[in-house]
Design a protein around this motif. Structure first.
Motif, PDB file in Angstrom:
ATOM      1  N   HIS A 250       0.927  -1.374   0.029  1.00 30.47           N
ATOM      2  CA  HIS A 250       0.130  -0.055   0.037  1.00 30.47           C
ATOM      3  C   HIS A 250       0.847   1.336   0.096  1.00 30.47           C
ATOM      4  O   HIS A 250       2.140   1.139   0.253  1.00 30.47           O
ATOM      5  CB  HIS A 250      -0.816  -0.073   1.391  1.00 30.47           C
ATOM      6  CG  HIS A 250      -0.190   0.142   2.591  1.00 30.47           C
ATOM      7  ND1 HIS A 250       0.466  -0.956   3.075  1.00 30.47           N
ATOM      8  CD2 HIS A 250       0.333   1.269   3.248  1.00 30.47           C
ATOM      9  CE1 HIS A 250       0.975  -0.355   4.263  1.00 30.47           C
ATOM     10  NE2 HIS A 250       1.038   0.983   4.203  1.00 30.47           N
TER      11      HIS A 250
ATOM     12  N   HIS B 299      -5.513  -2.106   4.816  1.00 28.02           N
ATOM     13  CA  HIS B 299      -5.659  -1.070   3.983  1.00 28.02           C
ATOM     14  C   HIS B 299      -4.815  -1.364   2.613  1.00 28.02           C
ATOM     15  O   HIS B 299      -4.041  -2.106   2.596  1.00 28.02           O
ATOM     16  CB  HIS B 299      -5.086   0.244   4.495  1.00 28.02           C
ATOM     17  CG  HIS B 299      -3.812   0.189   5.028  1.00 28.02           C
ATOM     18  ND1 HIS B 299      -3.133  -0.977   5.316  1.00 28.02           N
ATOM     19  CD2 HIS B 299      -2.802   1.088   5.474  1.00 28.02           C
ATOM     20  CE1 HIS B 299      -2.063  -0.697   6.017  1.00 28.02           C
ATOM     21  NE2 HIS B 299      -1.815   0.514   6.183  1.00 28.02           N
TER      22      HIS B 299
ATOM     23  N   HIS C 186       4.716   7.180   2.454  1.00 25.30           N
ATOM     24  CA  HIS C 186       5.605   5.915   2.365  1.00 25.30           C
ATOM     25  C   HIS C 186       4.733   5.085   1.430  1.00 25.30           C
ATOM     26  O   HIS C 186       3.691   5.028   1.015  1.00 25.30           O
ATOM     27  CB  HIS C 186       5.695   5.199   3.589  1.00 25.30           C
ATOM     28  CG  HIS C 186       4.468   4.631   4.324  1.00 25.30           C
ATOM     29  ND1 HIS C 186       3.835   5.352   5.255  1.00 25.30           N
ATOM     30  CD2 HIS C 186       3.848   3.540   4.383  1.00 25.30           C
ATOM     31  CE1 HIS C 186       2.796   4.682   5.697  1.00 25.30           C
ATOM     32  NE2 HIS C 186       2.894   3.623   5.015  1.00 25.30           N
TER      33      HIS C 186
ATOM     34  N   TYR D  83       9.726   1.722   9.637  1.00 28.49           N
ATOM     35  CA  TYR D  83       9.753   2.879   8.525  1.00 28.49           C
ATOM     36  C   TYR D  83      11.410   3.111   8.307  1.00 28.49           C
ATOM     37  O   TYR D  83      12.022   3.554   9.406  1.00 28.49           O
ATOM     38  CB  TYR D  83       9.107   4.179   8.930  1.00 28.49           C
ATOM     39  CG  TYR D  83       7.574   4.188   8.954  1.00 28.49           C
ATOM     40  CD1 TYR D  83       6.891   3.360   8.345  1.00 28.49           C
ATOM     41  CD2 TYR D  83       6.911   5.269   9.760  1.00 28.49           C
ATOM     42  CE1 TYR D  83       5.529   3.447   8.205  1.00 28.49           C
ATOM     43  CE2 TYR D  83       5.791   5.344   9.642  1.00 28.49           C
ATOM     44  CZ  TYR D  83       4.865   4.419   8.855  1.00 28.49           C
ATOM     45  OH  TYR D  83       3.479   4.387   8.919  1.00 28.49           O
TER      46      TYR D  83
HETATM   47 FE   LIG Z   1       1.730   1.978   6.070  1.00 30.11          FE
END
Ligand SMILES: [Fe+3]
Ligand SMILES: [Ca+2]
Ligand SMILES: [Ca+2]
Ligand SMILES: [Ca+2]
Ligand SMILES: [Ca+2]
Ligand SMILES: [Fe+3]
Ligand SMILES: [Fe+3]
Ligand SMILES: [Fe+3]
Lengths: 310, 310, 310, 310
Positions: free
Chosen positions: A155, A202, A217, A258
């Motif tokens: 995603h 998602h 991202h 991340y």
């Molecule tokens: Fe994410």
């Protein structure tokens, strides 16, 4: 049919400042497979367990960020139908057909700008190249995986101004569901929306932000929390710029880390998250719980989360 | 819409020889939540992260096995449409509507017998009761989980004779996809079919077997391989009858353990497996690789796999 | 000093029927590092996180099995002292000093035969070659790990007749502790002994068996249960002969998988287990619980456990 | 004997501002077992897999911090001998014998102040109360574990001025080994020392700091990285103050999370780390790599690490 219409995020094209540095990052650190380069100089990658020809396209440019994100739909008929629906919605601008082959091994794409300023595409055809294993009597993963080796591009999270319009377009026209949202203030303004077209929590998400067309991202799926640790170790071993993690999101429950590619585009690798169904109630977070919603353990945002975008 | 038609396995009704022993098993060992008992004496359970009222129904009887398995569809309109389609297909027998409320908190169900002899139901309505957490600012799991605490009822594996007919019905009428299959002999007779209506690798599966209407297992989803170990430890701690595992399936790649409820009905808890899409190529296993297909590590079936059914 | 005397299993020399097949197994499947070959044609390996030059030595021979197992002691003075103690004990036979250098990069070894018929050695010197990382500012693991990549050679399980004598020698002379034991029958005859000279639950173990000098397995340490699954997947990917697992031992609580090298010598990779201290009470298992003691989940031995030895 | 002298951290007594809040924290969040309260009002806890009566003692006071840390030695003879050695070393002050029974179920303790100002005790006797399971035919863990349920109290990290003196005392007098150290500046001043008396990477650690007798954290052992995630989830679920994590230490390689008890005393739960032996080379980190040494993924200290002490 049980899965219809828009099936999945099919590709994202990212701008990078130094192509070969980016190729090393996506190839050696993430461990995506480089599958092609095109006459424009773009480099194509796939995650190993995708059967489609590619999911990540890198383009060298003077600024980092996302050029566009493309969604695979179930058929050419659906593509035509959804293109008509997008046009009829009055929610998109700059609509056009990009011809087959402009992106390697990919059929024609219907491209449009959504109210948050992002370029979104729909397409129905991309060549199947497999996952490195035979379709008869396969193993459970191919040989020669390296780096983080996520299974899939999963995603994107995008920032932009008119989240209302974009969410309306994704939900009412493209058939996405609102899995989770963040609302702010006494009027409960929707400041974040997590949208799914599948059983995943998602497939795309948006955060309200004054500027149009910003990229937060691109995310890739790992098998489990042990693989998130392995990814974290690789991030340090390869001296990649870490943003935050390993940690868990409250939203989606995903286990996550991340980090940044050499051009400053944020990447995520994650695992876990629940199974979503269209009749699953939308979860709502209020802005006073935003920290816990985003980073469940820290219960506060890091300074980068709202400000570092490409 | 992106997920349409048949959404998911919604419930399975199992026959058990001693109801209270079964309640202890499904409640304390598996850690499902008992949600209701009905005037017939049936006991209803749900896995914690299901929002629907129940997914497992136990009925005391003289023989173990499965009474029926029900699938949730996306709407009443779809239910009516699919009921017509099933009737028109000529593939089902003993079709009938079961009235709303016959099963607690559940709307009317369309029930039919598929060619392998199993009773399958479709329904569009079951009350939402949540997952033990608020819809606003939830935690990532509720308090007071116990036992294996799977997140969901996931699928059943059923044995029967006319697999061709049943697969045709699920694929052509109900919109399922064939994720994987096992074929035998020079004519590549399909002896096993793994069918999905979602992004999961399977929602129901069938194995060819001389007898109609046999039940192999009902399966529940765990978060990860560490939870499979925890389940294995619980199996011994509670002196539950183990069938096999922890191990991995070649088919679906799932990490798994099989065990038996006190009446001899086989249960599975598992984690992992890939993300399926309708355009993912079907994987085919040949019968000389059947052992590896079913139990990837052992590469041979255990003696129970083909013979112990209820 | 806090760790004194016998420190650890330092090496095991195994006989293999085909040296190059064995080298591929220990090198590519287990992922040990080949560090040397000697003029006798023996091949030396180390696990990556051992600092000593080697821990596994392979010798081509007509029969599989273990030549000898060597334990590192803390100093030359201890070596001399323990040699005297062994001599004085009257428990060992065939005692001799093997000269420094007979085994590459290794000081002189005191070798003796224990009452179960196994050759055991003590040594105080072996060259340190590191773990592939600098001693200043290292990473958490070296690059280029492959295969199962255990961190260490951990222990052996040996079968033989006079377990009483061997246990007495290890405990009374060499200072080992009895972490766990299995006893049989009304007289509680000790049929298995798990002995430790460290905080590990065992460094060597013995099972009572009519024949002298039999070898059950050599075991290697993995980081966690996820690595045990990875090992299981490699076993199938490389078509290695699996014995049993992944599963858990009741004894030691270790998470484990057994498999065979191409000559039929059993290997184990495992993770977990408790921290042992000299004042931790010995755990005792009775033979009616032997199955659960050995394979905690299956609660019965597989047919190989008592019969397949080299 | 193979493990001799100082065996392990046996207990730590912590000052807490509100005893009942602390009892809830150590009992419900960490999931330690409350085993006793004494006439002074102190509350005693043990981690489940310790066989000794207790390892954590809480005392209500006006300031948080550590009263003392006690190490179990192998025998009364060793206790007497080490007491003499400590006296003879000239490195300790305020030496005294605390009578048997002053701490419940515990023999006499020899207490002294080390050069960094911390009170350290040695003792040889504490009652064995078991781990909640029988010594014959046990399970792999007891019923009714709750909270993080670490297996053991593992180590403390302490801050003080005269690290040289304290390290000398632990190494030369008490027989500890220096597993890892951090050195600063051109003169490579030792600013951190990680000391072990076992196969664990550390049993106590010191960081150079201008003030005497400061407490950084008490640490508890978990089985694996999945349990670290579970601990992180509990920290948020119970709204405990998180310091940092889940992450990995470069030093020891441990997988870790830091958090605070209600009085501000830092706790750690961690898993992993290598097996230490006395002949394993000391690892050295330079201060320019201090961030990576402490928090391997972030590669920088968080603001709390050097400043938040009790
Ligand atoms: Fe994410
Ligand atoms: Ca973290
Ligand atoms: Ca009954
Ligand atoms: Ca040969
Ligand atoms: Ca197994
Ligand atoms: Fe299954
Ligand atoms: Fe073993
Ligand atoms: Fe620590």
């Amino acid at each position: 049919m049980a899965l219809t219409g828009v099936l999945r995020p099919g590709h994202v094209q990212l701008r990078v400042l130094d192509l070969e540095a980016a190729v090393r990052h996506y190839g050696d650190v993430l461990g995506l497979w480089e599958v092609a380069r095109d006459p424009q100089g773009r480099v194509y990658f796939k995650a190993w367990d995708e059967h489609d020809h590619h999911s990540i396209v890198l383009r060298e440019a003077d600024t980092a960020g996302m050029d566009f994100m493309g969604f695979r739909v179930d058929s050419v008929a659906t593509l035509k139908k959804l293109a008509e629906d997008v046009k009829a919605s009055g929610l998109a601008t700059d609509m056009k057909w990009v011809e087959a082959g402009e992106m390697l091994r990919t059929g024609e794409r219907f491209r449009f700008t959504v109210p948050t300023g992002h370029l979104i595409e729909l397409f129905a055809d991309k060549d199947k190249v497999g996952n490195g294993m035979p379709l008869e009597n396969p193993e459970v993963y191919p040989d020669s995986l390296k780096g983080m080796s996520p299974t899939r591009f999963d995603h994107c999270l995008l920032y932009g101004d008119d989240v209302d319009g974009t969410v309306k377009l994704f939900m009412d026209v493209l058939g996405f569901r609102l899995a989770e949202q963040v609302v702010a203030g006494p009027d409960r303004l929707q400041i974040a929306a997590f949208l799914t077209c599948s059983n995943k929590p998602h497939d795309i998400a948006f955060i309200r932000h004054p500027e149009k067309n910003k990229f937060h991202h691109a995310s890739f799926m790992l098998d489990n929390w042990g693989e998130v640790l392995k990814a974290a170790d690789i991030i340090t071993r390869k001296r990649v710029s870490l943003d935050i993690g390993p940690t868990r999101h409250g939203i989606t429950r995903g286990e996550t880390i991340y980090f940044f590619d050499p051009s400053g585009n944020r990447n995520e690798v994650f695992s876990g998250g629940y199974i979503h169904y269209p009749d699953r109630p939308t979860l709502t977070w209020t802005d006073d719980e935003l920290g816990r919603a985003i980073f469940y353990h820290d219960r506060k945002l890091n300074e980068n989360f709202l400000s570092v975008l490409t």
